[in-house]
Design a protein around this motif. Structure first.
Motif, PDB file in Angstrom:
ATOM      1  N   HIS A   1       0.873  -1.016  -0.005  1.00  0.00           N
ATOM      2  CA  HIS A   1       0.110  -0.101  -0.083  1.00  0.00           C
ATOM      3  C   HIS A   1       0.974   1.257   0.051  1.00  0.00           C
ATOM      4  O   HIS A   1       1.919   1.332   0.545  1.00  0.00           O
ATOM      5  CB  HIS A   1      -0.864   0.009   1.301  1.00  0.00           C
ATOM      6  CG  HIS A   1      -1.992   0.869   1.170  1.00  0.00           C
ATOM      7  ND1 HIS A   1      -1.906   2.391   1.367  1.00  0.00           N
ATOM      8  CD2 HIS A   1      -3.161   0.817   0.822  1.00  0.00           C
ATOM      9  CE1 HIS A   1      -3.212   2.715   1.325  1.00  0.00           C
ATOM     10  NE2 HIS A   1      -4.013   2.129   0.681  1.00  0.00           N
TER      11      HIS A   1
ATOM     12  N   HIS B   1      -1.610   0.680   6.541  1.00  0.00           N
ATOM     13  CA  HIS B   1      -2.710   0.362   5.658  1.00  0.00           C
ATOM     14  C   HIS B   1      -2.575  -0.872   5.083  1.00  0.00           C
ATOM     15  O   HIS B   1      -1.476  -1.492   4.567  1.00  0.00           O
ATOM     16  CB  HIS B   1      -2.991   1.133   4.424  1.00  0.00           C
ATOM     17  CG  HIS B   1      -3.575   2.680   4.875  1.00  0.00           C
ATOM     18  ND1 HIS B   1      -2.646   3.603   5.696  1.00  0.00           N
ATOM     19  CD2 HIS B   1      -4.599   3.368   5.008  1.00  0.00           C
ATOM     20  CE1 HIS B   1      -3.481   4.740   6.131  1.00  0.00           C
ATOM     21  NE2 HIS B   1      -4.857   4.416   5.539  1.00  0.00           N
ATOM     22  N   SER B   2      -3.553  -1.893   4.976  1.00  0.00           N
ATOM     23  CA  SER B   2      -3.327  -3.386   4.495  1.00  0.00           C
ATOM     24  C   SER B   2      -3.655  -3.044   3.179  1.00  0.00           C
ATOM     25  O   SER B   2      -4.185  -2.236   2.274  1.00  0.00           O
ATOM     26  CB  SER B   2      -4.504  -4.115   5.126  1.00  0.00           C
ATOM     27  OG  SER B   2      -4.210  -4.083   6.643  1.00  0.00           O
ATOM     28  N   ASN B   3      -3.340  -4.337   2.327  1.00  0.00           N
ATOM     29  CA  ASN B   3      -3.450  -4.355   1.042  1.00  0.00           C
ATOM     30  C   ASN B   3      -4.836  -4.832   0.712  1.00  0.00           C
ATOM     31  O   ASN B   3      -5.866  -4.914   1.689  1.00  0.00           O
ATOM     32  CB  ASN B   3      -2.425  -5.545   0.300  1.00  0.00           C
ATOM     33  CG  ASN B   3      -2.803  -6.669   0.997  1.00  0.00           C
ATOM     34  OD1 ASN B   3      -3.659  -6.948   2.064  1.00  0.00           O
ATOM     35  ND2 ASN B   3      -2.192  -7.860   0.473  1.00  0.00           N
ATOM     36  N   GLU B   4      -5.312  -4.952  -0.354  1.00  0.00           N
ATOM     37  CA  GLU B   4      -6.901  -5.164  -0.590  1.00  0.00           C
ATOM     38  C   GLU B   4      -7.518  -6.365  -0.117  1.00  0.00           C
ATOM     39  O   GLU B   4      -8.552  -6.339   0.553  1.00  0.00           O
ATOM     40  CB  GLU B   4      -7.345  -5.225  -2.306  1.00  0.00           C
ATOM     41  CG  GLU B   4      -6.907  -3.975  -2.795  1.00  0.00           C
ATOM     42  CD  GLU B   4      -7.325  -4.206  -4.455  1.00  0.00           C
ATOM     43  OE1 GLU B   4      -7.521  -5.298  -4.706  1.00  0.00           O
ATOM     44  OE2 GLU B   4      -7.151  -3.064  -5.279  1.00  0.00           O
ATOM     45  N   ASP B   5      -6.595  -7.494   0.210  1.00  0.00           N
ATOM     46  CA  ASP B   5      -7.147  -8.762   0.641  1.00  0.00           C
ATOM     47  C   ASP B   5      -7.137  -8.563   2.273  1.00  0.00           C
ATOM     48  O   ASP B   5      -7.369  -9.404   2.915  1.00  0.00           O
ATOM     49  CB  ASP B   5      -6.326  -9.958   0.179  1.00  0.00           C
ATOM     50  CG  ASP B   5      -6.439 -10.096  -1.364  1.00  0.00           C
ATOM     51  OD1 ASP B   5      -7.660  -9.821  -1.874  1.00  0.00           O
ATOM     52  OD2 ASP B   5      -5.637 -10.772  -1.912  1.00  0.00           O
ATOM     53  N   GLY B   6      -6.233  -7.711   2.885  1.00  0.00           N
ATOM     54  CA  GLY B   6      -5.851  -7.566   4.375  1.00  0.00           C
ATOM     55  C   GLY B   6      -5.128  -8.539   4.939  1.00  0.00           C
ATOM     56  O   GLY B   6      -4.896  -8.817   6.040  1.00  0.00           O
ATOM     57  N   THR B   7      -4.269  -9.262   3.803  1.00  0.00           N
ATOM     58  CA  THR B   7      -3.036  -9.980   4.138  1.00  0.00           C
ATOM     59  C   THR B   7      -1.861  -9.573   4.584  1.00  0.00           C
ATOM     60  O   THR B   7      -1.103 -10.003   5.236  1.00  0.00           O
ATOM     61  CB  THR B   7      -3.120 -11.082   3.346  1.00  0.00           C
ATOM     62  OG1 THR B   7      -2.717 -10.491   2.021  1.00  0.00           O
ATOM     63  CG2 THR B   7      -4.209 -12.033   2.912  1.00  0.00           C
TER      64      THR B   7
ATOM     65  N   SER C   1       0.612  -5.624   5.533  1.00  0.00           N
ATOM     66  CA  SER C   1       0.664  -4.385   5.868  1.00  0.00           C
ATOM     67  C   SER C   1       2.065  -3.872   5.951  1.00  0.00           C
ATOM     68  O   SER C   1       2.973  -4.815   6.351  1.00  0.00           O
ATOM     69  CB  SER C   1      -0.102  -3.957   6.944  1.00  0.00           C
ATOM     70  OG  SER C   1       0.276  -4.705   8.020  1.00  0.00           O
TER      71      SER C   1
ATOM     72  N   GLU D   1       2.423 -13.528   1.148  1.00  0.00           N
ATOM     73  CA  GLU D   1       1.050 -13.331   0.769  1.00  0.00           C
ATOM     74  C   GLU D   1       0.597 -14.623   0.183  1.00  0.00           C
ATOM     75  O   GLU D   1      -0.569 -14.760   0.253  1.00  0.00           O
ATOM     76  CB  GLU D   1       1.174 -12.306  -0.515  1.00  0.00           C
ATOM     77  CG  GLU D   1      -0.161 -12.084  -1.214  1.00  0.00           C
ATOM     78  CD  GLU D   1       0.070 -10.952  -2.305  1.00  0.00           C
ATOM     79  OE1 GLU D   1      -1.077 -10.515  -2.518  1.00  0.00           O
ATOM     80  OE2 GLU D   1       0.944 -10.673  -2.489  1.00  0.00           O
TER      81      GLU D   1
END
Length: 375
Positions: free
Chosen positions: A121, A126-132, A134, A173
């Motif tokens: 990000h 802030h997390s990436n789109e999948d929330g996996t 940061s 990831e």
């Protein structure tokens, strides 16, 4: 330090509780502290909550405060002060902490942060789109010689290049983070030089079994049996006292002297040891005059440098009061200094000035003159 706040209420869970494993660990931590001091377990319990859920929630802080019997505000103070606590949700598979202190920056930490911006990000925490995943920039993590480095949860990854960090991020990831080796990511053994060891490359030099072997007479030293190096006198304290010759016999092996020689040796006066001044004579005219023990004796131990033993010696010389010490002339001070074997200590500690203050007004006057109480 920047202000740290809890995450928005929209992402805060309503309740918190430790699972069975972490609840047992929490009780073990609480039991480490004595009765009445259980609140000292606040930091390890917050760490357990973070390890269980990935971050510290408001519900977790309040639940732990209830367990420890402490106000919520105290728990909030601890959680928001220490940057080790994540107060917002972080990546479920990896939260990457990039060291941004000078050694790592000089070795390319800025490029590592660019990798995190492009693969996770653009903004920290802030997390990436999948929330996996940061990331965030942090202060020194203690592996400067292996710079640049990052930490992912509790593990460190050192000697990184932008390409190697990108590979590590891809592995996490994909859920294969456990397969990534920790520590240096180059051919380096922990914090040893990158080109390999340059000192103590042969452990024979430090093995006790090798060190303790005596060199046999006439046998040349070999790699398997190196020559012994005699101990150095470099660290030996310097002294004026004569060295003891190894050739001298010990008392257990010395032979009895002939009677005539023994009689002479007993009657002969003892000479002062080399380097040690002879003790002043009690009949010396420089000896300060003594007095009979008065009804009230001053506590001479209030003079810095006079302990119980020295006070007893002074009493034997007829010195019982501060006024006596305060009246000593230079010759008298030198005589007492030599008699006590003080090597100038009486002058350095200014016994006369101390005694004058004590004689004039006791401890209060001493404090006024010297700015402190007698010790």
């Amino acid at each position: 330090m920047s202000v740290r706040r809890l995450a928005d209420a929209s992402v805060q869970p309503a309740v918190f509780s430790f699972n069975a494993e972490f609840a047992s660990a929490a009780q073990n931590w609480i039991a480490k502290y004595p009765e009445g001091r259980q609140q000292s377990a606040i930091i390890p319990l917050l760490m357990l909550a973070q390890e269980q859920d990935g971050w510290v929630t408001k519900a977790a802080i309040e639940s732990i405060c209830d367990m420890l019997g402490m106000p919520y505000i105290r728990g909030l103070e601890v959680a928001t002060f220490y940057t080790q606590f994540q107060l917002k949700p972080v990546g479920t598979r990896a939260h990457i902490q990039v060291c941004g202190t000078t050694p790592c920056m000089l070795r390319g930490a800025g490029e590592l942060m660019d990798v995190c911006r492009s693969k996770i990000h653009p903004e920290q925490l802030h997390s990436n789109e999948d929330g996996t995943l940061s990331w965030e920039e942090v202060e020194c993590q203690g592996a400067c010689v292996n710079a640049p480095m990052v930490m992912i949860f509790k593990d460190s990854y050192e000697d990184l290049t932008p390409g190697r960090l990108a590979e590590i991020i891809d592995e996490f990831e994909a859920g294969r983070g456990d397969s990534v080796p920790t520590g240096p990511q180059v051919e380096r053994f922990f914090s040893a030089p990158t080109g390999g060891f340059t000192a103590l490359t042969d452990e024979k030099a430090v093995l006790k079994s090798t060190r303790d072997k005596a060199v046999k007479a006439g046998k040349p030293a070999t790699e398997a049996e190196p020559a012994q190096v005699p101990p150095s006198n470099a660290a030996k304290p310097k002294t004026d006292a004569p060295e003891t010759s190894p050739a001298l016999k010990t008392p257990s092996t010395v032979k009895a002297e002939p009677a005539a020689e023994k009689a002479v040796s007993v009657s002969a006066p003892k000479e002062a040891a080399p380097g040690k001044a002879a003790k002043p004579s009690l009949d010396d005219k420089s000896r300060p005059a003594g007095i009979a023990r008065p009804a009230t004796v001053d506590d001479l131990k209030l003079i810095s440098g006079v302990g119980p033993k020295n006070e007893q010696v002074l009493h034997e010389l007829g010195i019982f009061t501060f006024a006596q010490v305060a009246s000593w002339k230079k010759a008298e001070r030198e005589w007492v200094d030599g008699y006590l074997n003080f090597h100038g200590r009486i002058e350095r500690e200014d016994w006369v000035k101390q005694a004058k203050a004590l004689a004039r007004g006791g401890v209060d006057e001493y404090v006024r003159v010297f700015g402190k109480k007698p010790v």
